[in-house]
Design an enzyme around this catalytic site. Structure first.
Site, mmCIF file in Angstrom:
data_model
loop_
_atom_site.group_PDB
_atom_site.id
_atom_site.type_symbol
_atom_site.label_atom_id
_atom_site.label_comp_id
_atom_site.label_asym_id
_atom_site.label_seq_id
_atom_site.Cartn_x
_atom_site.Cartn_y
_atom_site.Cartn_z
ATOM 1 N N THR A 1 0.743 -1.157 -0.166
ATOM 2 C CA THR A 1 0.149 -0.094 0.058
ATOM 3 C C THR A 1 0.894 1.371 0.238
ATOM 4 O O THR A 1 0.536 2.308 -0.358
ATOM 5 C CB THR A 1 -0.956 -0.005 1.287
ATOM 6 N N SER B 1 8.073 3.495 7.525
ATOM 7 C CA SER B 1 6.996 3.901 8.551
ATOM 8 C C SER B 1 7.002 3.511 10.175
ATOM 9 O O SER B 1 8.111 3.636 10.403
ATOM 10 C CB SER B 1 5.277 3.404 7.826
ATOM 11 N N HIS B 2 6.060 2.807 10.597
ATOM 12 C CA HIS B 2 6.270 2.580 12.056
ATOM 13 C C HIS B 2 6.740 1.153 12.257
ATOM 14 O O HIS B 2 6.835 0.752 13.390
ATOM 15 C CB HIS B 2 4.905 2.810 12.815
ATOM 16 N N ASP C 1 4.905 8.545 14.101
ATOM 17 C CA ASP C 1 5.351 7.658 13.907
ATOM 18 C C ASP C 1 6.722 8.137 13.385
ATOM 19 O O ASP C 1 7.477 9.177 13.220
ATOM 20 C CB ASP C 1 4.840 6.542 13.052
ATOM 21 N N ASP D 1 8.241 8.139 10.228
ATOM 22 C CA ASP D 1 8.370 9.065 9.084
ATOM 23 C C ASP D 1 7.462 10.323 9.211
ATOM 24 O O ASP D 1 7.516 11.182 8.331
ATOM 25 C CB ASP D 1 8.059 8.301 7.835
ATOM 26 N N ASP E 1 4.233 10.539 9.419
ATOM 27 C CA ASP E 1 3.256 10.776 8.637
ATOM 28 C C ASP E 1 1.594 10.223 9.273
ATOM 29 O O ASP E 1 0.647 10.534 8.920
ATOM 30 C CB ASP E 1 3.039 9.954 7.254
ATOM 31 N N ARG E 2 1.803 9.497 10.313
ATOM 32 C CA ARG E 2 0.924 9.381 11.468
ATOM 33 C C ARG E 2 0.878 10.043 12.762
ATOM 34 O O ARG E 2 1.856 10.650 13.331
ATOM 35 C CB ARG E 2 0.874 7.715 11.655
ATOM 36 N N GLU F 1 -7.520 8.169 7.459
ATOM 37 C CA GLU F 1 -7.712 6.807 7.272
ATOM 38 C C GLU F 1 -7.733 6.198 8.887
ATOM 39 O O GLU F 1 -6.771 7.063 9.774
ATOM 40 C CB GLU F 1 -6.928 6.080 6.504
ATOM 41 N N SER G 1 -5.813 4.080 10.439
ATOM 42 C CA SER G 1 -4.715 4.014 11.137
ATOM 43 C C SER G 1 -3.857 5.040 11.333
ATOM 44 O O SER G 1 -2.498 5.119 11.374
ATOM 45 C CB SER G 1 -3.972 3.128 9.967
#
Length: 554
Positions: free
Chosen positions: A44, A154-155, A312, A314, A316-317, A399, A401
């Site tokens: 994804t 990511s995480h 996280d 990077d 992005d969350r 989203e 997540s």
């Protein structure tokens, strides 16, 4: 899946990733291109893997970067490419490999300028800073457009690496683009890297096409166009942020200092073992800012701040900790953010809609109806929101997540990829402006729209099983009701864009479930929600699991 006994605790020394071994394997191992587990595979959000599993090493990155260069040539993309990395151990060697290929291909490449904390060496760059830089550069241009590479898993745990491509729209590449890059990269692996152009790293750093770019200044300098920083500054409240040792580690101090915010940066530590992280639900180190186990340290300190937040690796969350409730469920905060933004951004278009994924809470739909805004429902993955954010037809995309982004105050695009920094700062703005923290705001929403219970269940699934689940169809649902309520929708395509969801969603008036294979892990996922309590949710889950078990057995 069962909770590990050590979840929420600090890791023991002997369990930490052996960083020298991880880096050595990156350079010493060669992938077997006939083994699917060792091929380039874009899920994804980019290619992910580990050098310890021979799924992320030098050959993978050389091949993928060359494939990106080839894709750019085919598409006539001839502007600069913005390249950034996070703090995972494999990110820096992957950065070196990528720059060697980009410079040899004559691609104008903009890398981080470095800062005092990195002694002038290229530093760490959040995903949204790459997206924002692409959009800023391309604004008003019709040719010579820029794109980007973000080096991050990511995480994911410390032993993992990741590599993703953002095209000229600044957002995650769609499946057509990633398939082209994936196929070309795998062909290069089969050819033993014949066709890959490469030069020495020191040469690449000195190449005229390699340029330093101040990502921190570019991103931080524009934040007042997105967030009401004056309200935060004058609030008299106290806020905290933990970068979790991630790519925004040198951004937060600049944000606090530049805008004189009452924001305490709890740590600026960078350690590729991530030994300071609390263990996640399965006993692994995972920088998941939406996990109550990984976020246990920040939750324990919730009473020190009116609101605190983390991102996280990077960035992005987002993870939001409110004094009133502790860590907010990501779905809850999405609903709060949407209700606040669409009632506090007067310059946004009255037609701007709300983007949500199919597995996000139906509370969002109820909130949207209450503020008379259209919901655009898309499959899992942020790429479904990119065009809407670019053109302004979406004011917000989020989203379940814990990934989201939204427009500037004037209705222009800020980041077409997920942005954990602005979602954290928004929590501070909401509290400063309304006098209530996001937990209290969500409680008020439940009093108006009901209180849903939501849960995601993960279970192991191999490649073959995941392929079966990805082909679920409406015809496989024989029942007319779900947990005692008439089924109103059976979806295999997203209503917002008609794209296949790679699974199935079954909906009633007061509950739903969705089943789909993971794009990044060997698991399948059942998402379920009920507005009628825990017992009703369990019935939905039981019937959903029976359906999935039947598919796997078939």
């Amino acid at each position: 899946m069962s909770l590990d006994l050590n979840a929420g605790r600090l890791p023991e020394e002997h369990t930490l990733t052996n960083i020298p071994r991880l880096i050595s394997r990156y350079y010493s191992e060669r992938p077997d291109p006939s083994d699917p587990a060792q091929q380039v595979s874009f899920g994804t959000s980019g290619h992910r893997g580990s050098s310890l599993k021979n799924s992320f090493n030098e050959w993978h990155i050389l091949a993928v970067t060359q494939a990106i260069c080839d894709y750019r040539r085919e598409q006539g993309i001839d502007g600069p490419i913005f390249v950034g990395m996070d703090t995972h151990a494999l990110s820096e060697p992957a950065f070196v490999s990528a720059l060697e290929v980009l410079a040899a291909n004559g691609v104008e490449t903009r890398i981080d300028a470095g800062c005092s904390e990195t002694n002038g060496e290229p530093g760490y760059t959040p995903t949204p800073a790459i997206s924002n830089a692409i959009l800023e550069y391309n604004a008003g241009r019709s040719g010579g457009l820029a794109d980007g590479i973000v080096i991050t898993p990511s995480h994911n745990p410390p032993a993992d690496g990741g590599f993703k491509y953002n095209p000229t729209n600044g957002g995650p590449a769609d499946t057509g683009v990633t398939k082209w890059i994936q196929d070309r990269a795998n062909a290069l692996l089969v050819a033993g890297l014949k066709g890959v152009q490469r030069m020495d790293y020191l040469q690449a750093l000195k190449a005229p096409t390699t340029q330093r770019f101040d990502f921190i200044e570019s991103y931080v300098g524009g934040l007042d166009q997105v967030i009401d920083l004056e309200a935060i500054r004058n609030s008299g409240l106290k806020f905290g942020v933990d970068p979790l040792g991630g790519a925004g580690v040198h951004y937060w101090t600049r944000i606090a200092d530049r805008y004189a915010l009452p924001l305490e940066v709890l740590s600026t530590r960078v350690d590729p073992t991530f030994r300071f992280m609390r263990l996640d639900w399965d006993g692994k180190i995972r920088m998941d800012c939406s996990s109550p186990h990984a976020m246990a340290g920040l939750i324990e300190n919730k009473d020190r701040f009116d609101v605190s937040f983390a991102c996280d690796t990077d960035h992005d969350r987002h993870g939001i900790v409110a004094r009133s409730v502790g860590l907010l469920n990501p779905n809850h905060y999405l609903a709060v953010a949407i209700e606040y933004l669409f009632t506090h951004r007067p310059e946004w278009s009255a037609q701007a809609g709300i983007g949500k994924t199919l597995v996000s809470s139906s509370m969002i739909d109820r909130v949207a109806k209450g503020i008379d805004r259209q919901v655009v429902e898309v499959p899992v993955g942020f790429k479904g929101f990119v065009d809407g954010l670019m053109g302004g037809s979406l004011g917000f995309g989020g989203e379940e997540s814990a990934g989201a982004s939204f427009l500037r105050k004037n209705g222009g695009a800020w980041s077409t990829d997920k942005d954990g920094l602005i979602l954290g700062l928004l929590a501070a703005e909401i509290t400063a402006v309304t006098g209530k923290d996001p937990g209290e705001r969500y409680q008020a929403l439940t009093e108006r729209f009901g209180a849903p219970v939501y849960q995601r269940i993960d279970a192991p699934a191999d490649r073959e099983q995941k392929a079966k689940l990805g082909k679920l169809s409406a015809s496989q649902v024989k029942a007319g009701d779900l947990a005692g309520q008439p089924i109103t929708q059976i979806l295999t395509e997203a209503p917002g864009n008609g794209a296949a969801i790679g699974g199935l969603k079954v909906v009633t008036d007061n509950g739903w479930f969705a089943a789909r294979p993971s794009g990044t892990e060997d698991v399948y996922k059942i998402y379920a929600e009920s507005f009628e309590g825990d017992a009703h949710l369990r019935r939905i889950q039981e019937e959903a699991k029976a359906l999935v078990d039947g598919v796997l057995a078939g």
